[in-house]
Write an enzyme that holds these catalytic residues in place. Structure first.
Site, PDB file in Angstrom:
ATOM      1  N   GLU A   1      39.787  58.862 -89.155  1.00 29.50           N
ATOM      2  CA  GLU A   1      38.472  58.950 -88.202  1.00 29.50           C
ATOM      3  C   GLU A   1      38.435  57.565 -87.512  1.00 29.50           C
ATOM      4  OE1 GLU A   1      37.116  61.847 -87.671  1.00 29.50           O
ATOM      5  OE2 GLU A   1      37.235  63.038 -89.478  1.00 29.50           O
TER       6      GLU A   1
ATOM      7  N   ASN B   1      35.648  65.517 -81.242  1.00 28.57           N
ATOM      8  CA  ASN B   1      36.221  66.666 -82.166  1.00 28.57           C
ATOM      9  C   ASN B   1      37.855  66.383 -81.942  1.00 28.57           C
ATOM     10  OD1 ASN B   1      35.721  68.997 -83.628  1.00 28.57           O
ATOM     11  ND2 ASN B   1      36.296  70.186 -81.942  1.00 28.57           N
TER      12      ASN B   1
HETATM   13 ZN   LIG Z   1      36.676  64.477 -89.223  1.00 37.10          ZN
END
Ligand SMILES: [Zn+2]
Ligand SMILES: NC(=O)c1ccc[n+]([C@@H]2O[C@H](COP(=O)([O-])OP(=O)(O)OC[C@H]3O[C@@H](n4cnc5c(N)ncnc54)[C@H](O)[C@@H]3O)[C@@H](O)[C@H]2O)c1
Length: 355
Positions: free
Chosen positions: A183, A243
């Site tokens: 992330e 996303n």
């Molecule tokens: Zn994620």
């Protein structure tokens, strides 16, 4: 370090990042002095270790109750119901406080219960995974899963404070740490190239989980999420960029029964997929930069295995589906865009590269 502050129509609150913050939770939750009861929903990984947090919360005179949950399976209607019942039995009312102490699972469940109990009570979040510190604890998205799919029931409910104590990351298993790094890399790719440079320059200190290096890293990576949430609380615009890599990532997680890949591994392959897609749509070819950043954290670049047909069927069922399939691609590093109506042959060709 810069003060991070979420500021949205749904609520404004600080995101504190540092080492040794658990002991200072009472100072860091401004609302605490007036609160009679605090319910701490802690991840089972902390059982027996939450003393400093509970002690700090009780210092102001509040009664503190604690319960544990662990694992994605606890993001369920049954867990939510058990917590609602426990709050009611313990005499909690709408001015009391719920505190989540754990990763995205504890946070999503506690947040959803806080959003719904007595039509909404305040909550604070003390994230203890890298993913939760840089991503899930910021922005007020809360959810539980249904047997049919993940995060299908939820609410937007902003917390009153986020307290990211990087000292808690010392015990985080390596695979969960790598998922958080995926992330972090995502935030670098979509918004902050200097974050990718920091990952390179600080690799050894970060790998050793040095507190100062982690605090700097979490601050910079969380800042990306704070900035995007401040622009777009309810995901009508820029929040969709978060996303990045997740459309294929979610499809692979589901097809693999949520056991074949970690979330980080699945979105790493997902980011490689859209990296290959970008030049096919006329954007810059940044495949090498993606590969370098992900490989450095032991994340996979290929290995999706499933047929394109299986994956395409999952794309069509994606929760983010909106009048056709959408994908986030980079026009160039740091320049995300949402594209629609992507030709199937381009999707197929990009997918074959990561299969
Ligand atoms: Zn994620
Ligand atoms: N709300 C949002 O915006 C958002 C965003 C991204 C993900 N999520 C959700 O977050 C969840 C995933 O979060 P996660 O990756 O943090 O998983 P998690 O909460 O399950 O934590 C991962 C594992 O680490 C353990 N753990 C947590 N902290 C630890 C520590 N400090 N030391 C040792 N072990 C520790 C947990 O027990 C668990 O086994 C998913 O349910 C996902 O849907 C929500």
């Amino acid at each position: 370090m810069p003060e991070l502050r979420v500021s949205t129509p749904g609520g404004a609150y600080p995101v504190h990042v540092g080492a040794g913050l658990l002991e200072r939770a009472d100072e860091l939750i401004e609302a605490l002095p007036g609160i009679e009861n605090v319910f701490v929903l802690a991840d089972g990984a902390h059982e027996g270790k939450e003393g400093p947090l509970l002690g700090a919360l009780a210092r102001g005179g509040a009664r503190v109750v604690c319960a544990h949950v662990q694992g994605e399976r606890s993001k369920s209607v049954a867990s939510a119901e058990a917590l609602w019942a426990r709050l009611a039995e313990s005499g909690f009312h709408r001015n009391d406080l719920l505190v989540a102490f754990g990763g995205g699972v504890a946070g999503d469940l506690a947040g959803f219960v806080a959003a719904t109990y007595h039509r909404g009570m305040p909550w604070a979040i003390v994230p203890t995974t890298l993913l939760a510190m840089v991503d899930s604890s910021i922005g007020g998205k809360t959810a539980i899963d249904l047997p049919l799919g993940k995060n299908l029931v939820g609410a937007f409910h902003q917390p009153v404070a986020v307290i990211a104590d990087v000292a808690t990351l010392g015990t985080l298993p390596d695979d969960a740490f790598a998922t958080g790094m995926a992330e972090v890399v995502k935030h670098g790719l979509i918004d902050d190239l200097s974050l990718l440079e920091r990952l390179d320059a600080d690799a050894v200190r970060i790998g050793a989980r040095d507190h100062a290096a982690l605090a700097e890293l979490v601050t910079q990576a969380a800042a990306v999420k704070v900035r995007i949430v401040n622009e777009d609380e309810t995901e009508r615009g820029a929040r969709a960029y978060l996303n990045y890599g997740h459309t294929l990532g979610h499809a692979l997680e589901a097809l693999g029964g949520y056991t074949r890949w970690t979330h980080g591994q699945a979105i790493a392959i997902g980011m490689m997929f859209v990296a290959h897609l970008a030049p096919l749509l006329g954007y810059a070819d940044r495949v090498a930069e993606h590969a370098d950043a992900l490989r450095a954290h032991g994340l996979p670049l290929t290995g999706a295995q499933f047929s394109f047909e299986d994956v395409a069927a999952m794309f069509a069922r994606d929760k983010k589906y909106e009048a056709g399939m959408r994908f986030v691609v980079l026009e160039d590093l740091g320049k995300p865009a949402v594209v629609r109506d992507v030709p199937e042959d381009a999707l197929r060709a990009a997918y074959e590269k990561v299969r």
